[in-house]
Design a protein around this motif. Sequence first.
Motif, PDB file in Angstrom:
ATOM      1  N   LEU A 183       0.829  -1.206   0.000  1.00 18.71           N
ATOM      2  CA  LEU A 183       0.000   0.000   0.000  1.00 18.71           C
ATOM      3  C   LEU A 183       0.866   1.261   0.000  1.00 18.71           C
ATOM      4  O   LEU A 183       0.531   2.254  -0.662  1.00 18.71           O
ATOM      5  N   LEU A 184       1.969   1.239   0.721  1.00 20.37           N
ATOM      6  CA  LEU A 184       2.882   2.381   0.675  1.00 20.37           C
ATOM      7  C   LEU A 184       3.393   2.596  -0.747  1.00 20.37           C
ATOM      8  O   LEU A 184       3.455   3.733  -1.244  1.00 20.37           O
ATOM      9  N   ALA A 185       3.759   1.509  -1.416  1.00 27.42           N
ATOM     10  CA  ALA A 185       4.243   1.624  -2.796  1.00 27.42           C
ATOM     11  C   ALA A 185       3.154   2.137  -3.721  1.00 27.42           C
ATOM     12  O   ALA A 185       3.427   2.918  -4.647  1.00 27.42           O
ATOM     13  N   VAL A 186       1.912   1.719  -3.495  1.00 24.93           N
ATOM     14  CA  VAL A 186       0.787   2.177  -4.320  1.00 24.93           C
ATOM     15  C   VAL A 186       0.689   3.699  -4.303  1.00 24.93           C
ATOM     16  O   VAL A 186       0.402   4.333  -5.326  1.00 24.93           O
TER      17      VAL A 186
ATOM     18  N   GLU B  90      -8.019 -11.701  -1.554  1.00 29.05           N
ATOM     19  CA  GLU B  90      -8.697 -10.487  -2.008  1.00 29.05           C
ATOM     20  C   GLU B  90      -7.829  -9.266  -1.767  1.00 29.05           C
ATOM     21  O   GLU B  90      -7.716  -8.380  -2.631  1.00 29.05           O
ATOM     22  N   VAL B  91      -7.195  -9.203  -0.593  1.00 30.27           N
ATOM     23  CA  VAL B  91      -6.325  -8.068  -0.288  1.00 30.27           C
ATOM     24  C   VAL B  91      -5.145  -8.045  -1.248  1.00 30.27           C
ATOM     25  O   VAL B  91      -4.792  -6.989  -1.806  1.00 30.27           O
TER      26      VAL B  91
ATOM     27  N   VAL C  19      -4.162  -4.990  -3.871  1.00 33.70           N
ATOM     28  CA  VAL C  19      -2.864  -4.308  -3.816  1.00 33.70           C
ATOM     29  C   VAL C  19      -2.128  -4.465  -5.138  1.00 33.70           C
ATOM     30  O   VAL C  19      -1.576  -3.500  -5.678  1.00 33.70           O
ATOM     31  N   ASN C  20      -2.125  -5.667  -5.683  1.00 37.12           N
ATOM     32  CA  ASN C  20      -1.426  -5.896  -6.948  1.00 37.12           C
ATOM     33  C   ASN C  20      -2.004  -5.060  -8.066  1.00 37.12           C
ATOM     34  O   ASN C  20      -1.277  -4.517  -8.899  1.00 37.12           O
TER      35      ASN C  20
ATOM     36  N   GLN D 119      -3.586  -2.154  -7.837  1.00 38.05           N
ATOM     37  CA  GLN D 119      -3.221  -0.751  -7.662  1.00 38.05           C
ATOM     38  C   GLN D 119      -1.730  -0.539  -7.869  1.00 38.05           C
ATOM     39  O   GLN D 119      -1.304   0.467  -8.457  1.00 38.05           O
ATOM     40  N   LEU D 120      -0.934  -1.505  -7.408  1.00 42.10           N
ATOM     41  CA  LEU D 120       0.507  -1.365  -7.528  1.00 42.10           C
ATOM     42  C   LEU D 120       0.952  -1.373  -8.986  1.00 42.10           C
ATOM     43  O   LEU D 120       1.866  -0.635  -9.370  1.00 42.10           O
ATOM     44  N   ALA D 121       0.313  -2.193  -9.802  1.00 42.55           N
ATOM     45  CA  ALA D 121       0.688  -2.247 -11.212  1.00 42.55           C
ATOM     46  C   ALA D 121       0.470  -0.893 -11.881  1.00 42.55           C
ATOM     47  O   ALA D 121       1.251  -0.474 -12.736  1.00 42.55           O
ATOM     48  N   GLU D 122      -0.580  -0.195 -11.489  1.00 40.77           N
ATOM     49  CA  GLU D 122      -0.823   1.135 -12.049  1.00 40.77           C
ATOM     50  C   GLU D 122       0.284   2.100 -11.629  1.00 40.77           C
ATOM     51  O   GLU D 122       0.771   2.899 -12.431  1.00 40.77           O
TER      52      GLU D 122
END
Length: 761
Positions: free
Chosen positions: A90-93, A188-189, A193-194, A196-199
């Motif tokens: 989430l921090l990386a997102v 699901e979590v 995260v994956n 959002q992180l990919a974006e």
Amino acid sequence: MTTSTPSLATIQRLCPDVDSVLIEDFLNRMDPEYYTHFAPKEIAKHLGFIAQLSLSQPGIVEIHPRGRDEFDVLVVAYDYFAEFATFCGLLAVYGLDIREALIFTYQNLESESAPSSGISSRMTRDPFRTGWHRKKPVRPPGLMRKKVVDQFRVRLFPGFAFGPEEQQHFEATLREYLQLLEARQFSEVRARVNRQLAETLGKLHQQFPEFSHPVHIRFDNTSSTTDTIVEIQGTDTPAFLYTFANALSMRRLYLVKALIDVDGTRVRNRLYVRQRHGGKIESKTDQQELAVTAALMKEFTHYLSWAPDPAKALEHFDQLLDQLRTTHTRKGYSLLQQGTILAQLAKLFGSSDYLWEDCLRRQHAVLFPAMKGLARQPLVRSKAELTKSLRAFLGSSKDETTRKARLNAFKDRELFRIDMKHLVEHAPLQDFSLALTNLAEVIIEQAIQEARRVVARTRKPPRLPHGRPCPFAVFGLGKLGGRELGYASDIEVLFVYDTGDTPPSQLVHPSDYYEALVQEMLRWIEAKREGIFHIDTRLRPHGDKGLLANSFQEIRRYYDVHGMAAPFERQALIKLRHIAGDRLLGRKVEAHRDAYVYSREPWPLDVALGLRERQMKELVPAGSIHVKYSPGGLIDIEYTVQYLQLMHGWRIPALRTPNTLEALTALRQQHLLSEDEATALEDDYLFFRQLIDALRMVRGNAQDLVLPSSGSEAMIFLARRLGFVYENWKEGALALEREISRRMARAHRIFCEHFAKARLS
């Protein structure tokens, strides 16, 4: 900083409102190293947050600016499996790069062997007895839940903002994810995260064009009595810590403590981990597999921006690594270290659950050989080449079960190769269709030969008076007839035999023989699932009520201006094309097709338009957009072409083709469509065919062609599959929706302009 556990009295004075039982539990159970990093005032603050935890508020976040683009992020929460990976992701997102981190977790009680995910009984010491006994907790609520205190120092990547609005959203999202972890929705979590992180990684690729850097991992099982210490050194890259933490959680390993330090671009991490239910990672093999897995996960994560659905891609990649681990495929591991292979796998694995389950998971043994030579292999293989390869694959075995299994294995392998090549290289639709069509024709031809051998054991083929067997041929209809097959297209076929002028009384039940032959042939071809190489025989005379094989004489009687064929069957016969069996009979049936379909008999346009109106009303769910049947969908384009073929084909032989694009070219050349109309319809036809393929591939259902709801995650992933790759993924989805709407309006306008006039005349 204190170097030992502070006294209960000291902490109580600093946080008088916190229950003393909770303070005592904290002081007794928090990892001892925690006290070497935090002063009593900070400890009191952490306890104040812990006192506020509840099922409705399983975590509390505190964010403090620390100078230009740097922040301290404190998270105090209940302890959950995969929690640390969630925090890092989430921090990386939000574009936050972890520079330092202190991660501490309550230690287990003596009775505990694994991290708790719910309230447990408290173990207490009775001063009047020896040993431990269980005492039901009275206060405060959640006392026996293990807690975590995670302190991050983060730096914002250029181009990102983390002001009050972003911080508020970050806190709300983290609380939401913690509640999902509370409900044990770990997958699901990770998926959220994956995604959002990919974006985020897509944006960061411009700043970090090279994510590939070696990682050095060392395992220490001597410095801790309970945990394996994993020491990691390497070059810092975006989401570095998340990828490793994710690899841990996917391997069911539990992180209990971490000390993170980034100096410039160098990472020095010490992670204390243990097996999910306790115990160190003792096996050298397990350690090596974890190191390899972590390195590959790190690399693969940075290719997620290539994946239409990054969560699916990472999940399927992890499953592949599990398969490699259990099958000990060293070559697979070495091949995965190639960046181009990882990028291709991201596209494949992020395409659909269905494609993974039906093709990739089952055929992982052939995945690597296929990918290794992917660039050298042509998408389209000729029928002669396919036939030669198929016969070599079948071998000399006479066993029916073996030959049937090999026939379908060859079919599935080729389908897998074609789909993979098409997805990875974005091959033109026409080439994709031709590759599938050639394969279908070769499989059908071989299945007929196999069926002949089986039926010959019990039946003799009917022969003409001069001794020759009656001719038999197979014809393609629909997309097969037009050489327009797509992903999960039905294989529509028509079977015809010819008794010539021989009276039926002189032949021994020809219909019985050919009915048995077709039934046997259909048993040889197995559809993997509904819609994947499904043989469809419903377009024969009399539909499902008719015989599977019809004589040429019956074909001529049925498909005649005075015959029983309905107007829509005349239209469907436009797509008829000989694909297997006797060539002379094939030419005879095609000649009859032209004489019947393109006769001077008026085309009942009113009936056809009435059918089209019924399709729009009955086949399109209310409030939805159906890519095929909605106004302006694919059917409007195909019907525009076919209606014009039926109306003018009797005088213009160039229009007599089963291929839609060829027919569009002829309609343009004959000025039955303007240059602009023909160009627009051709462009829209290719667009909607690709859209349909994308929908079928993700859903694994050939019939469900309703668009996802506007702005949904499904629409976002559909847009990415179709190349609408924007920095902001929602903008890409909206762009796709606008494009679909524009093209549907244009196609329906052309359809109405032509046939409203024709209807009046």
